[in-house]
Design a protein around this motif. Sequence first.
Motif, PDB file in Angstrom:
ATOM      1  N   THR A 373      -3.301 110.926  49.097  1.00  0.00           N
ATOM      2  CA  THR A 373      -4.746 110.843  48.871  1.00  0.00           C
ATOM      3  C   THR A 373      -5.427 111.034  50.216  1.00  0.00           C
ATOM      4  O   THR A 373      -4.810 110.891  51.270  1.00  0.00           O
ATOM      5  CB  THR A 373      -5.179 109.474  48.302  1.00  0.00           C
ATOM      6  OG1 THR A 373      -4.818 108.436  49.234  1.00  0.00           O
ATOM      7  CG2 THR A 373      -4.543 109.193  46.961  1.00  0.00           C
ATOM      8  N   GLU A 391     -12.364 108.804  46.067  1.00  0.00           N
ATOM      9  CA  GLU A 391     -12.500 108.469  44.649  1.00  0.00           C
ATOM     10  C   GLU A 391     -11.437 107.480  44.176  1.00  0.00           C
ATOM     11  O   GLU A 391     -11.559 106.885  43.109  1.00  0.00           O
ATOM     12  CB  GLU A 391     -12.450 109.735  43.783  1.00  0.00           C
ATOM     13  CG  GLU A 391     -11.112 110.465  43.773  1.00  0.00           C
ATOM     14  CD  GLU A 391     -10.944 111.408  44.943  1.00  0.00           C
ATOM     15  OE1 GLU A 391      -9.906 112.077  45.019  1.00  0.00           O
ATOM     16  OE2 GLU A 391     -11.880 111.482  45.781  1.00  0.00           O
ATOM     17  N   LYS A 392     -10.387 107.283  44.963  1.00  0.00           N
ATOM     18  CA  LYS A 392      -9.336 106.306  44.615  1.00  0.00           C
ATOM     19  C   LYS A 392      -9.676 104.902  45.106  1.00  0.00           C
ATOM     20  O   LYS A 392      -8.905 103.960  44.886  1.00  0.00           O
ATOM     21  CB  LYS A 392      -7.993 106.745  45.199  1.00  0.00           C
ATOM     22  CG  LYS A 392      -7.511 108.108  44.716  1.00  0.00           C
ATOM     23  CD  LYS A 392      -7.255 108.133  43.227  1.00  0.00           C
ATOM     24  CE  LYS A 392      -6.694 109.488  42.801  1.00  0.00           C
ATOM     25  NZ  LYS A 392      -6.427 109.550  41.359  1.00  0.00           N
ATOM     26  N   LYS A 395      -7.094 101.403  49.231  1.00  0.00           N
ATOM     27  CA  LYS A 395      -5.656 101.281  49.010  1.00  0.00           C
ATOM     28  C   LYS A 395      -5.017 100.579  50.199  1.00  0.00           C
ATOM     29  O   LYS A 395      -5.575 100.562  51.303  1.00  0.00           O
ATOM     30  CB  LYS A 395      -5.022 102.658  48.790  1.00  0.00           C
ATOM     31  CG  LYS A 395      -5.371 103.292  47.449  1.00  0.00           C
ATOM     32  CD  LYS A 395      -4.645 104.606  47.242  1.00  0.00           C
ATOM     33  CE  LYS A 395      -4.825 105.117  45.838  1.00  0.00           C
ATOM     34  NZ  LYS A 395      -4.126 104.307  44.836  1.00  0.00           N
ATOM     35  N   ASN A 406      -3.095  99.374  44.981  1.00  0.00           N
ATOM     36  CA  ASN A 406      -4.529  99.571  44.768  1.00  0.00           C
ATOM     37  C   ASN A 406      -5.259  98.264  45.032  1.00  0.00           C
ATOM     38  O   ASN A 406      -4.865  97.216  44.529  1.00  0.00           O
ATOM     39  CB  ASN A 406      -4.812 100.030  43.329  1.00  0.00           C
ATOM     40  CG  ASN A 406      -4.283 101.424  43.059  1.00  0.00           C
ATOM     41  OD1 ASN A 406      -4.245 102.270  43.949  1.00  0.00           O
ATOM     42  ND2 ASN A 406      -3.866 101.665  41.832  1.00  0.00           N
ATOM     43  N   ASN A 409     -11.030  99.992  43.048  1.00  0.00           N
ATOM     44  CA  ASN A 409     -11.100 101.329  42.450  1.00  0.00           C
ATOM     45  C   ASN A 409     -12.487 101.960  42.504  1.00  0.00           C
ATOM     46  O   ASN A 409     -12.723 102.994  41.885  1.00  0.00           O
ATOM     47  CB  ASN A 409     -10.633 101.270  40.987  1.00  0.00           C
ATOM     48  CG  ASN A 409      -9.163 100.921  40.878  1.00  0.00           C
ATOM     49  OD1 ASN A 409      -8.345 101.378  41.679  1.00  0.00           O
ATOM     50  ND2 ASN A 409      -8.818 100.093  39.904  1.00  0.00           N
ATOM     51  N   ASN A 411     -15.428 104.218  43.534  1.00  0.00           N
ATOM     52  CA  ASN A 411     -15.477 105.548  44.131  1.00  0.00           C
ATOM     53  C   ASN A 411     -16.208 105.489  45.461  1.00  0.00           C
ATOM     54  O   ASN A 411     -17.352 105.044  45.535  1.00  0.00           O
ATOM     55  CB  ASN A 411     -16.192 106.513  43.174  1.00  0.00           C
ATOM     56  CG  ASN A 411     -15.986 107.958  43.573  1.00  0.00           C
ATOM     57  OD1 ASN A 411     -15.664 108.256  44.716  1.00  0.00           O
ATOM     58  ND2 ASN A 411     -16.177 108.856  42.636  1.00  0.00           N
TER      59      ASN A 411
END
Length: 528
Positions: A373, A391-392, A395, A406, A409, A411
Amino acid sequence: MASNWSLCGVCDNRQRTKSSVVWCSECDEGLCEDCKEHHRIFKETKNHETVSIVDYKKLHTEVLQTAQVCKLHNEKYELYCREHDCPCCKKCVKSHNDFADNVKRLSANRKENLNSLKDKKREIEAEIKQTRTKINHHLDKLQDYLIKELMTVEQKEINKIEKLLTSLKKKEKEITEIQQNLASIKQHASELQIFLTMKDIEKDIAVGENFIQSITASDIINQVNVSCQINKSLQQISASVQKFGEIHVSYDSCDFTIQKRKNRQAQIMVALPARNIDNLTLTLHKRINTGLPYIRGCSMLTGDRTVFSSEEHKIRVFNSDGSKDFEISKNGLAFDVVFIGDDYIAVTSGEGIKIRIIDLNKHKLKKSFTVNTSNYGVVYKDGHLIYCAREKGLKMISLNDNSITNVDNNNLPYYAYVTTFGDKLFYTNFGNDSVTCCDYHGNMIWTFSDTRVLSSPLGISVDNDGCVFVVGYDTQNVVVISPDGQRCRQLLSRDDGLKRPHVLHSDTSSNKLLVANAANDAFLYEVR
């Protein structure tokens, strides 16, 4: 408060009443004409400077009320503590020493707790992995047993069908031979021979029909179907088991004890007040000409050194005096940079998919992680890197086993930055001009947004008291937000040399704040 300056202090101690004509600030008392002469020739007081009472009375009331004797110990002030911004008598100095010793012992105690937490974390990780291995092993055994049972059932049914096929093939061959014999007999045999032969054939056909009827009457020609009913307990695992386990935190009473003097009030005097955004002050320590364009990351290193990352694929390290130490380039994309201890730094790659670890002693790449990512702003926490993945969301990657978790979440835009303090995370979103505080499960605690003072927030960092420093790219300033996210205050602006500032880093070990413009100039401040 000063003594009664209108009366002679010496005479007052002798139960006499005389008006003072001069004031001695060293002795903190007034003197009459006679006592003034004695005061002037005594060995211990002959160097004291005096001022006439007339002039002394002209001083401001606040000056006259300033105490020169310690209220706690009733002893004269002899030193001034710059650290705590207060005067000290001899007993206060001793209390300072006790305080310093307690600070050292408390620091050692907390460091020991840190190490024990890390050890416990490793134990729990090992236990989790061991449990997973046991579960996997058990499921593998169940799977192997079920597959073997399937193969056994299949082979058994295949053998039954093949046996029947063999019998049918034999009968088919016999019928073919009869048909061939019948044709030959009709051609060459007499009618009597044909008649007798047909009788024999009829017997054989009757036997064959009985064979077919026996087969059709049995279950041997039933259609064989094989199916599998998976254990419902296994099928319900994904629905019923929502967690691998739970992490619990418990607190035991600390065995640390404060070393106290007999006079406890001495320690009350030197207690360190917590800083808040209202009493924060910044003093410029040095200005650094980085010579870099597109600066996207900065960090303090050991020995008052600094490091900067540029989107020109460059990492540049500076000595404590601001001179360039060395540069690393051609190691791939570079965005944010963070010090991870032991003279190593981690560098994100922005729109790339790798995070690199660089050895500052050898000036070269040590290893890299593929995270698949994008990765922009980054912070180091207890053997993990927490990074902004667009957008992930947020992390976290373990530097021990490269496992990725994660965190949040939501964005995020590019150029998002993140930092941490205690059990909280803080990240910026220049797309909606906000700063968000959340926990490690992504649960939001507070969000700050006020474009009047902070527009397009980028770099973010937190000091020891939880005060949040944020760069405003469009407002060209540095703002500090209170730990609860309710208030803010501008600390630096264009008047302080900020020109499109991009990143900053608060070093909690030295109480210094490093701020970097998007190009060339960076500033190192002492925070008080």
